[in-house]
Enzyme design. Structure first.
Site, PDB file in Angstrom:
ATOM      1  N   ASP A  45       0.832  -1.208   0.000  1.00 52.39           N
ATOM      2  CA  ASP A  45       0.000   0.000   0.000  1.00 52.39           C
ATOM      3  C   ASP A  45       0.866   1.257   0.000  1.00 52.39           C
ATOM      4  OD1 ASP A  45       0.861  -0.121   2.616  1.00 52.39           O
ATOM      5  OD2 ASP A  45      -1.122   0.097   3.527  1.00 52.39           O
ATOM      6  N   SER A  46       2.195   1.065   0.023  1.00 53.50           N
ATOM      7  CA  SER A  46       3.119   2.184  -0.202  1.00 53.50           C
ATOM      8  C   SER A  46       2.918   2.739  -1.612  1.00 53.50           C
ATOM      9  CB  SER A  46       4.574   1.741   0.004  1.00 53.50           C
ATOM     10  OG  SER A  46       4.808   0.507  -0.643  1.00 53.50           O
ATOM     11  N   GLU A 183       8.349  -4.468  11.305  1.00 57.61           N
ATOM     12  CA  GLU A 183       8.854  -3.172  10.817  1.00 57.61           C
ATOM     13  C   GLU A 183       9.384  -2.301  11.938  1.00 57.61           C
ATOM     14  OE1 GLU A 183       6.468  -1.298   7.862  1.00 57.61           O
ATOM     15  OE2 GLU A 183       7.589   0.593   7.973  1.00 57.61           O
TER      16      GLU A 183
HETATM   17  O1  KIV Z   1       3.421  -1.170   1.695  1.00 63.24           O
HETATM   18  C1  KIV Z   1       4.588  -1.487   1.876  1.00 63.24           C
HETATM   19  O2  KIV Z   1       5.459  -1.131   1.092  1.00 63.24           O
HETATM   20  C2  KIV Z   1       4.911  -2.293   3.063  1.00 63.24           C
HETATM   21  C3  KIV Z   1       6.332  -2.587   3.443  1.00 63.24           C
HETATM   22  C4  KIV Z   1       6.411  -3.652   4.457  1.00 63.24           C
HETATM   23  C5  KIV Z   1       7.314  -2.812   2.388  1.00 63.24           C
HETATM   24  O3  KIV Z   1       4.021  -2.682   3.737  1.00 63.24           O
END
Ligand code: KIV
Length: 283
Positions: A45-46, A183
């Protein structure tokens, strides 16, 4: 081409081989990743920030994520593929969680979905797993809750935070998650989880003592410059290379060196002149 199944990922953990994970959001980058030795791809979702220019992951919708998911799915033939569930698509109730995770799984044909959260949402995570949907957990810092933390702090430095993350790990394993992403926590916390859980434990910003690492692909190839996390190594500066390519293209257009002579479609001169004669008579 070895297809990376969950069995392969478990074997890697048990043999002490690290898995390598990256995000992907579209067909073009996905195709490059597919040709690499990467083990797991996350449609993160990044995408909200790196693909859509939003300021956090809170802004992306399930419909938007599904567009990215379908594009990546077409490219990825080899890696284990995970879909990141966006904010408020699974937190509200068990029914909504099953419905939305099920929709993501059916429409994007991924191998698993990822849900952020620890034991405080264990009932929803378990409901999704019990309905037959494979789940990857995400504990430690959970970016969808950044407003609760007041930013993106490293967690797991005091006793309360350490106990919370370790408890989350045990509870999620018990609920049946297939793997965990941890994380922005400390190295000892991740090492403990890796050594004490049977499921793979992957780190992001939490040191090397894990069963593997995950990053946002745009960060390591230099394709997103608004914010670079502290732990990132830039393995390439693609933005600079794209900028250079654009300037070469612009210069070639301005000096008529693009397109190249041998790539220009030609017409028989006689036919052309006859056509001109006809058109000139009319206009
Ligand atoms: O959305 C994302 O990029 C993530 C990270 C753990 C890479 O959740």
């Amino acid at each position: 081409m070895e297809k990376i199944t969950y069995k392969v990922l478990l074997e890697k953990k048990n043999n002490g081989q690290k898995a390598v994970l990256v995000t992907a959001y579209d067909y073009s980058i996905g195709s490059i990743v597919n040709n690499s030795s990467i083990d797991i791809v996350l449609i993160g979702d990044s995408a909200s920030m790196v693909m859509m220019g939003n300021s956090s992951t809170l802004d992306i919708t399930l419909d938007e994520m599904i567009v990215f998911g379908k594009s990546v799915r077409k490219a990825i033939k080899k890696q284990y593929l995970i879909f990141d569930m966006p904010f408020l698509t699974y937190q509200i109730s068990k029914n909504r969680a099953i419905k939305n995770c099920g929709r993501a799984l059916k429409e994007t044909k991924v191998d698993a979905v990822k849900m952020e959260g620890g034991y405080e949402i264990i009932d929803r995570i378990k409901a999704v797993i019990d309905s037959g949907i494979p789940v990857c957990g995400h504990i430690g810092l959970q970016p969808q809750s950044y407003k609760k933390y007041g930013g993106y702090p490293v967690l797991g430095k005091d006793e309360e935070e350490i106990l919370k993350i370790l408890k989350d790990g045990y509870e999620l394993q018990k609920a049946g998650v297939l793997m965990l992403i941890v994380e922005n926590t400390t190295d000892l916390v991740v090492k403990y989880l890796k050594e004490n859980l049977k499921i793979p434990v992957y780190s992001i910003g939490s040191g090397t003592e894990s069963d593997g690492q995950i990053v946002v692909i745009n960060d390591i190839i230099g394709l997103y410059s608004k914010f670079t996390p502290r732990f990132i190594t830039k393995y390439e500066d693609i933005s600079k290379r794209i900028e250079k390519a654009l300037e070469r293209y612009a210069s070639d257009v301005r000096t008529s060196r693009f397109p190249k002579k041998n790539k220009i479609p030609t017409v028989d001169r006689k036919i052309f002149l006859e056509s001109i004669e006809k058109i000139n008579k009319k206009y």
